[in-house]
Enzyme design. Sequence first.
Site, short mmCIF file in Angstrom:
data_model
loop_
_atom_site.label_atom_id
_atom_site.label_comp_id
_atom_site.label_asym_id
_atom_site.label_seq_id
_atom_site.Cartn_x
_atom_site.Cartn_y
_atom_site.Cartn_z
N ASP A 21 -1.66 0.19 -10.30
CA ASP A 21 -0.83 -0.24 -9.17
C ASP A 21 -1.43 -1.46 -8.52
O ASP A 21 -2.13 -1.37 -7.53
CB ASP A 21 -0.70 0.93 -8.17
N GLU A 72 3.15 -5.81 -0.52
CA GLU A 72 4.07 -4.71 -0.86
C GLU A 72 3.59 -3.39 -0.29
O GLU A 72 4.38 -2.54 0.10
CB GLU A 72 4.22 -4.60 -2.39
N GLU A 73 2.26 -3.22 -0.25
CA GLU A 73 1.71 -1.93 0.17
C GLU A 73 1.82 -1.72 1.68
O GLU A 73 1.52 -0.64 2.17
CB GLU A 73 0.24 -1.80 -0.26
ZN LIG Z 1 2.73 -0.53 -6.30
#
Ligand SMILES: [Zn+2]
Length: 338
Positions: free
Chosen positions: A89, A120-121
């Site tokens: 990830d 994104e996180e």
């Molecule tokens: Zn991700």
Amino acid sequence: MELFELTKSLMSIPSTSGEEEAVGFFLRDHLESLGWTVELQPVSANQNNVIAYLNDTPRVWLSTHMDTVPPYIAPTEDDEKIYGRGSCDAKGIIATQITAAEQLRKEGIEDIGLMYTVEEERSSTGAKAANLHPFAAKCEYMINGEPTDNDLAIGSKGTFRLNIKTKGKAAHSAYPDEGESAIEKLLDILDDIRHTKFPDDEFFGETTVNIGTIEGGAALNVIPPTAEAGLAIRLTTKKQPIEDALRSIVRDRGEIEILSFSEPVRMLDVDGFNKKVVRFTTDIPHMPNWGKPLLLGPGSILVAHTKDEFVFKRDLETSVSLYQDLVRGLIQSSLEID
Ligand SMILES: [Zn+2]
């Protein structure tokens, strides 16, 4: 650079959300050395999305995010797996997408783009900025990468993050009649929420509620004047009916502070892949301008964000060919799209 080497090179550059600049520069230099035109799209002072293409008409894009959750864990490996932060990830995914794109170029397929976002996180500000990029209008299909065990995710649940705050009246704990406990009010509300059945959805599945944080009070001998709980709800319906249900539970006992939300999304369903609905959120809901979304990637979401994050090397290799199949099929309009 070979697939596993590229994965480890990306992983060896820490890029916790907010600190993606160095890995972005690495990607720009690497892609330029392969002959891609690369843009750094500014998102904030030290955050840039990486947007790469080969001509003026990229129709199918491969994308994922460059940021990771903390803490940084340097890459290690054995014969089967690569371990460390970003292995699944999502730096392994970046490496497989670049490898797939390079193979497609060798077949003469050049109407493709690569996009790697920041943040994104946390808040998906990278995706929100990317959504306004002029290339979005030319994009027909956006294949986003997140760890789906190489299954094609045809739906992802939404998320709804909120705080519930209660107020009371401080008083000496020996004289409860003089005060009002914010913690007891909050516990009553949370108990009601735990006993509420929120609406589910046939396609997306069950709506789930996590009471993730709780705090309040001043001291053991003071009736608590304030309390607060943080909730993350995995949405299988639109946010509004869930918000309405919460408001009718909380009523005038407390206050709801909405932190963020994203609605559940349906992705493109094509024949010939294992399919599933995933429970996590991605950049996709924040990039509606980028054509029809697809979601697939190597690795398991169950190890993402953990200290034991890893990806199987054979899964990285498999996803290279799955990405090629998808892009080729979409460009040549040869896939059976449901
Ligand atoms: Zn991700």
